[in-house]
Design a protein around this motif. Structure first.
Motif, short mmCIF file in Angstrom:
data_model
loop_
_atom_site.label_atom_id
_atom_site.label_comp_id
_atom_site.label_asym_id
_atom_site.label_seq_id
_atom_site.Cartn_x
_atom_site.Cartn_y
_atom_site.Cartn_z
N GLN A 753 0.87 -1.17 0.00
CA GLN A 753 0.00 0.00 0.00
C GLN A 753 0.91 1.23 0.00
OE1 GLN A 753 -2.08 -0.98 3.68
NE2 GLN A 753 -3.96 -1.32 2.52
N GLU A 782 -2.42 7.73 -3.59
CA GLU A 782 -2.33 6.33 -3.15
C GLU A 782 -2.19 5.42 -4.36
OE1 GLU A 782 -6.85 4.83 -2.68
OE2 GLU A 782 -6.26 6.39 -1.25
N THR A 784 -1.57 0.83 -5.17
CA THR A 784 -1.33 -0.52 -4.66
C THR A 784 -0.46 -1.28 -5.64
OG1 THR A 784 -3.35 -1.37 -5.70
CG2 THR A 784 -3.51 -0.61 -3.42
N GLU A 818 -1.99 -0.44 -9.43
CA GLU A 818 -3.09 0.45 -9.79
C GLU A 818 -2.98 1.74 -8.99
OE1 GLU A 818 -7.99 0.61 -10.10
OE2 GLU A 818 -6.97 -1.19 -9.39
N GLY A 820 -4.74 4.88 -7.33
CA GLY A 820 -6.05 5.11 -6.74
C GLY A 820 -6.33 6.58 -6.52
N ALA A 826 -5.93 7.88 -12.06
CA ALA A 826 -6.55 6.83 -11.26
C ALA A 826 -7.07 5.71 -12.17
CB ALA A 826 -7.69 7.41 -10.44
N GLY A 827 -6.78 4.48 -11.77
CA GLY A 827 -7.17 3.32 -12.56
C GLY A 827 -6.08 2.80 -13.46
#
Length: 952
Positions: A753, A782, A784, A818, A820, A826-827
Motif C-alpha cells: 500500500q 495512493e 497498490t 493500480e 487510486g 486513477a485506474g
C-alpha cells in the motif's frame, strides 16, 4: 567489418576447443573457505577431484556457475529478510558484463536500455525507489538518492544482495528495497592472490571492438601486531556505443493549413536520431584489514570511479506542417478515432478563467471541434523542411568514497563503529545546433516492425550549398555535486534459546546536494526557412563559419535504408574555438557563460536514526523451528533547499532568494516470522513500513522555462515542488521455499500500500503570453502493488557422465499495480511496472566447462505521461462536453533478450570464455495510448565478447 569477422572466427574457435576438451577436463577446485558466502575462495592449487563430479564422501563438488548459484541460494535460505543474491563466479566476474544485466535475472527485477545501449534503470518489483549501498554504506550519484549502477563496474563486485523486505538494522530510504554491492576484502582470501582479466567486446551495431581490463592484488601477513591484509582492485574499459531511434512527435489533425486534409492524423515532426559516442570507465577500490586480536578488527576501505561520455545525437527531423508543404499518396489505416481538435490541429488544453469581481477561478477548454481521424500507413510529404541537428555532449562523472571502522566480537557480543564520506560530481557540456533545407518529397511509413521508415532524396541531405542555419544555438553547462558524511554504531548480543539475538544502533548522516546550470537558447540571425521569415533565412555558406563546421553524421537505418546526412560537427561545437565562433555568429559574448541563479539549488539534509530489534527462535519439536524479527526504526530528517526566482521588468532581471524547510519524523516497524523444517521446507510472513524521500531536484521551488526558437516545437519548462511529500509503503510479504540437493524452488507473494507516490508529468502553462509545456512532480495520493514471484534452479545430477553438468534456472513475476484516489491517472498502472516478467535459462557446469543460455522477457509498461502534449487523442463520445484533458500515456511494448556465455578452465589458473548479449536483436518500441499509434523505436545493441582470466 574485418574486426567483426576476426572476432567471430576467434569466438567460434574457442568454443570448438572448449567442447572438444570436455571429455578430458578436470573439475576446478571447490572452495574450502567457511566464509565463502562473502567471496570466492582463492587458495593455492589443490589436488583435482575425480571427473565424476564427486569427492570421497560422495558430496557434489561445485565450481564456477554452479558454485555461485548454490551460494546465492544459501544466502536466500539463511537470510532473515526476503533477499535474492548474485555471487561472482570467479574473482571480479559476475555472470554478466554489467551489474544491471546480472540483476535482470533476479526474480522481480526489471531493467531497461539507456541511451548508451546499456541495461540500466534497475527496478525492484517495478519500483525504481531503491536505496543503494556499498558494503552496507549508503551511496548515491550527485544529487540523486541512488547510485547509478553503471558507476561501479560489475568486475569490481564480489556479490550483490537485493533486499525486497527490510529489517530495522537496514538503512531507511528504499521504498522498494535495498541493493547492497559487496566489494572484495583481503580477509576473504586465504593466500596471496593476483587475478588479471582481459576482455574484448564487439558491438554489432557500432561495428567496433573495445577493451575491458581488470587487475586484483591481495595479500595478508601475520606480524607482531596482528594479522594485516591489503587488497587493491582496478578496472578499465572503453565502450563505443551506437543507438538509433525514431520518434513521431506531436500527432496533429491534417485538416489545418498547410496540409488541409480532413480525417487524417499526421505527426507534427518525424524524427530519426542516430546516436553514437564513447564511454570510458576507470575504477579503483582498495581495502585494509588489521586484526590485532581474535576479537578486534580495524578496517579502512574506499573506491574511486570515473566515467566520461562523449558523443552526439544526430537528427534528420522532418516538419510536416511547414509552410508551402502538402501531402499526397496517403494510405490510411483502418484504425480511426474521434478527437477534440483546435484550429491548429492540436489537442485542446485547459484555460483558467478568473472572475475579475469575485476572483473565482473556473476552467474551460480551448475552442475545439470533434473530428474523426485515422492513422496513416504511408504518405508522402511534398516540399517539407528537414531539420538536421546535432545534440553534442561531453559528460564526466566522478564518485569517491572512503570509510573505516572498528569491530569488536567476543563471547556473543558484537560492536561495530563505522564512518564514511562520499563525494559525487557530474560536469555536463551540451550544445545543440541546427541546419536544414527543403526537400522535394519525403515518404514515410510510421510503423515497420515498430519503427518508422523514411525515404527522401539522399543527395539533397549531403548538399552543403543548399543548407540553411536554423532555429538556435543552445548551450547547456551543468555542474551537479553531492557529498555525504555518515557514521553509525551497531551493537548486538547473542543469548541463545528463544531470545536468540538483540540488536540496536544509531546513525547520523549529513547530506548536501548542489546544482548549478546555465542554459542559453539563442535564435540565429535571419529566422528560419519554412516559416514566414523564409526570405531572410541565412545559408550556412554565407555565415562565415569555417568549413569544418559541417560533417557527415552516422548513418540512420530509418532513412533511405541506412543513409548518412550532413550535420553540425560535434567536435567543432564542443571545442572552445568552435563554440566561440558560434557565439560570435549569434551575437553572444565569447567564453563560457556564468551560471544562472534561477537554475541553481543548494540543499542540505540531516538524518538521525535509531533502531532496535529482537531475533527470536522457538523450537517446535525435533524437526521444526519458528524464528523471526520484531523491532522498529525511528528516523528524523531535517531538510532545507535554497534557490532564486527571477522576474524581468524594463529589460532588467531581478533574482529573489527563496527557500523551503521541512522536517519528517517516521517510525518504521518490522515483524517477521519464518517456519523452518529439517527437510528443507520453510515459509515466511513479514510486515514492514518503508519510506522514500523526494529527490532534491524535485523539491526545487523555481520554475525554469526554455523558449523554443523552432516554431514547430512547443516551448518547455520544468519546476520542482517544495511541498512534495515523502512516499510511504506498508509492505506485506509471504514465501514458501523448498531447498533440496542440487537446487530449490520458491514462491513469494507481496502486497504494498503506497501513499503519496510521486510522478512527473507535463501540462501547458502560460507565462508572459507564451504557452510552455511545464513538467512538475506531484504526489498521486495512493497506489497498490501486489504480485507473485516463482523462482527455482536445479542441476540434473541424476544424468550419466557429462550430462550431469546440465541445469535449469527460471523465474516468473506477476506485478499488478493500480493508481487510486482522484488523481487524473486513477485506474492506470504505476509508471514503469510491467505486469509480467520471466527468465528461463539452461546451464552447464562440469569438467572445467561452464555456460549458460538465458532468455529474459518483460511485458509492456507505462513509460511516460504525455497528457500535456499537443497530440490529439481519442475521446469518449459520452464525455465530449466535459471540461477535462483525457490522459495520454506512452507504453513500451513487450520485449525479450537472449544472452549466452560459455567458458573453459584450460588450467586451474587460466580460463577463457566467450559470450553474447541480445542475440535475437531485440528492439525497444513505444506507443501512445493505443497499440497501433507508434511513438518511439530504438535499435538495441548486440554485443559479443571474448575474454581470458589468469589467477595465481
Amino acid at each position: 567489418m574485418k574486426s567483426a569477422l576476426f572476432f567471430r572466427l576467434t569466438a567460434v574457435s574457442v568454443f570448438a576447443l572448449a567442447v572438444a576438451s570436455t571429455a578430458q577436463a578436470q573439475t576446478a577446485p571447490a572452495s574450502n573457505d567457511p566464509a565463502a558466502l562473502q567471496s570466492i575462495d582463492t587458495s593455492a592449487e589443490q589436488p583435482l577431484p575425480a571427473d565424476d563430479g564427486q569427492d570421497a564422501d560422495g558430496e557434489i563438488v561445485v565450481s564456477g556457475i554452479r558454485e555461485s548459484l548454490e551460494r546465492a541460494a544459501e544466502i536466500k535460505r539463511d537470510s532473515v529478510q526476503v533477499v535474492d543474491s548474485i555471487v561472482a563466479q570467479d574473482i571480479g566476474k559476475l555472470p554478466d558484463a554489467t551489474t544491471a544485466a546480472a540483476l535482470q535475472r533476479v526474480p522481480g527485477i526489471q531493467v531497461s536500455v539507456n541511451r548508451n545501449n546499456e541495461l540500466a534503470d534497475v527496478r525492484v518489483r517495478g519500483l525504481p525507489d531503491v536505496l543503494t549501498t556499498v558494503n552496507g554504506r549508503e551511496t548515491f550519484t550527485t544529487t540523486g538518492r541512488r547510485l547509478d549502477l553503471q558507476d561501479l563496474p560489475a568486475e569490481a563486485l564480489a556479490r550483490v544482495d537485493v533486499f525486497k523486505s527490510q529489517t530495522p538494522d537496514l538503512i531507511e530510504g528504499g521504498l522498494a528495497g535495498v541493493i547492497d554491492l559487496k566489494l572484495n576484502k583481503p580477509f576473504n582470501f586465504k593466500k596471496p592472490t593476483a587475478v588479471l582479466s582481459a576482455r574484448g567486446n564487439y558491438g554489432a551495431r557500432v561495428d567496433q571492438s573495445d577493451p575491458q581490463l581488470g587487475l586484483l592484488l591481495t595479500n595478508r601477513w601475520t606480524t607482531g601486531i596482528g594479522e594485516i591484509g591489503v587488497l587493491v582492485n582496478g578496472t578499465f574499459s572503453d565502450s563505443n556505443y551506437r543507438r538509433d531511434n525514431t520518434v513521431l512527435l506531436g500527432l496533429r489533425s491534417a485538416a489545418t493549413a498547410p496540409l488541409n486534409r480532413a480525417g487524417t492524423a499526421i505527426p507534427n515532426i518525424l524524427q530519426t536520431f542516430p546516436e553514437e559516442g564513447k564511454l570510458r570507465r576507470t575504477q579503483v577500490n582498495a581495502a585494509i584489514q588489521w586484526q590485532p586480536s581474535e576479537s578486534l578488527e580495524v578496517y579502512a576501505d574506499g573506491f574511486y570511479t570515473r566515467f566520461r561520455d562523449r558523443g552526439a545525437r544526430y537528427g534528420a527531423n522532418t516538419q510536416a506542417f511547414t509552410t508551402n508543404s502538402s501531402v499526397s499518396n496517403v494510405q490510411l489505416s483502418d484504425d480511426c478515432f474521434q478527437a477534440r481538435v483546435t484550429a491548429a490541429g492540436q489537442n485542446p488544453t485547459l484555460v483558467n478563467n478568473v472572475n475579475p469581481v469575485t476572483g473565482v477561478v473556473t476552467q474551460s477548454l480551448q475552442p475545439n471541434t470533434l473530428q474523426n481521424l485515422c492513422y496513416i500507413e504511408s504518405a508522402t510529404l511534398n516540399n517539407p523542411v528537414v531539420n538536421l541537428t546535432t545534440q553534442a555532449r561531453n559528460q564526466v562523472q566522478v564518485n569517491k568514497q572512503i570509510g573505516g571502522g572498528v569491530t569488536y566480537d567476543r563471547d556473543g557480543t558484537r560492536i561495530n563503529f563505522d564512518a564514511s564520506y562520499q563525494t559525487s560530481r557530474n560536469d555536463l557540456t551540451a550544445v545543440v545546433v541546427d541546419i536544414g533545407r527543403r526537400v522535394s518529397t519525403f515518404t514515410f511509413r510510421p510503423d515497420v516492425d515498430g519503427i518508422a521508415q523514411y525515404q527522401t532524396d539522399g543527395a539533397a541531405l549531403l548538399d552543403s550549398s543548399a543548407m540553411f542555419i536554423r532555429n538556435s544555438v543552445q548551450q547547456n553547462f551543468t555542474q551537479a555535486e553531492g557529498d555525504l558524511f555518515a557514521t553509525k554504531l551497531d551493537l548486538e548480543h547473542e543469548f541463545g534459546g528463544i531470545l536468540k539475538r538483540v540488536k540496536g544502533g544509531v546513525r547520523f548522516a549529513r547530506r548536501a546536494a548542489d546544482n548549478y546550470q546555465v542554459v542559453l537558447n539563442t535564435a540565429v540571425p535571419g529566422g528560419n526557412i519554412g516559416t514566414a521569415t523564409e526570405a531572410t533565412a541565412v545559408r550556412v555558406s554565407t555565415t562565415g563559419l569555417p568549413a569544418n563546421f559541417l560533417t557527415i553524421g552516422a548513418p540512420s537505418p530509418a532513412i533511405n535504408n541506412g543513409a548518412s546526412f550532413l550535420v553540425p560537427n560535434p567536435e567543432f561545437i564542443l571545442s572552445d574555438e568552435g563554440l566561440d565562433a558560434l557565439r560570435r555568429y549569434v551575437r553572444l559574448p565569447t567564453g563560457r557563460p556564468g551560471y544562472q541563479q534561477d537554475r541553481q539549488f543548494n540543499a542540505g539534509e540531516k538524518t538521525y536514526a535509531a533502531y532496535g530489534q529482537v531475533e527470536y527462535e522457538v523450537p517446535l519439536g525435533a524437526s521444526a523451528v519458528i524464528d523471526g524479527v520484531l523491532g522498529g526504526r525511528y528516523v528524523r530528517t531535517d531538510r532545507s533547499i535554497e534557490t532564486f526566482t527571477s522576474s524581468t521588468a524594463g529589460g532588467v532581471t531581478t533574482y529573489t532568494p527563496v527557500s523551503a524547510d521541512t522536517t519528517d519524523e517516521n517510525f518504521l516497524p518490522t515483524a517477521t516470522a519464518r517456519l523452518k523444517f529439517d527437510n528443507g521446507i520453510q515459509a515466511r510472513l513479514g510486515y514492514t513500513k518503508t519510506i522514500r524521500r523526494p529527490e532534491f531536484g524535485q523539491l526545487n521551488p523555481s520554475v525554469i522555462l526554455s523558449l523554443s526558437n523552432n516554431p514547430f516545437v512547443q516551448s518547455a519548462g520544468s519546476a520542482g515542488n517544495p511541498d512534495l511529500r515523502q512516499q510511504k509503503s506498508n509492505a506485506y510479504d509471504a514465501t514458501l521455499e523448498y531447498y533440496f540437493r542440487g537446487g530449490y524452488i520458491a514462491v513469494a507473494g507481496y502486497y504494498r500500500q503506497i501513499t503519496d507516490r510521486v510522478i512527473s508529468g507535463p501540462a501547458v502553462e502560460n507565462f508572459g503570453g507564451i504557452d510552455y509545456n511545464v513538467t512538475r512532480p506531484r504526489n498521486l495520493g495512493e497506489a497498490t502493488l501486489k504480485g507473485i514471484e516463482v523462482s527455482g534452479q536445479y542441476f540434473l545430477d541424476f544424468l550419466p557422465g557429462p550430462l550431469a553438468g546440465f541445469g535449469v534456472q527460471g523465474a516468473f513475476t506477476l506485478a499488478d499495480s493500480e493508481i487510486g484516489g482522484n488523481d487524473p491517472l486513477a485506474g492506470f498502472p504505476l509508471q514503469g511496472v510491467s505486469k509480467y516478467n520471466y527468465t528461463a535459462g539452461l546451464l552447464y557446469d562440469k569438467g572445467g566447462l561452464s555456460g549458460r543460455l538465458i532468455y529474459t522477457y518483460r511485458s509492456k509498461y507505462f513509460d511516460s505521461d504525455q497528457t500535456g502534449s499537443i497530440s490529439v487523442r481519442p475521446i469518449d463520445p459520452a464525455r465530449v462536453g466535459e471540461v477535462f484533458v483525457p490522459p495520454l500515456l506512452g507504453y513500451t511494448r513487450p520485449a525479450g533478450r537472449l544472452d549466452a556465455s560459455i567458458g573453459y578452465d584450460v588450467t586451474s589458473a587460466f580460463r577463457i570464455d566467450i559470450g553474447g548479449t541480445n542475440l535475437l536483436h531485440a528492439k525497444t518500441v513505444t506507443y501512445l495510448g493505443q497499440e497501433y499509434q507508434s511513438f518511439e523505436g530504438y535499435y538495441d545493441e548486440t554485443v559479443y565478447s571474448l575474454g581470458i582470466r589468469i589467477r595465481i
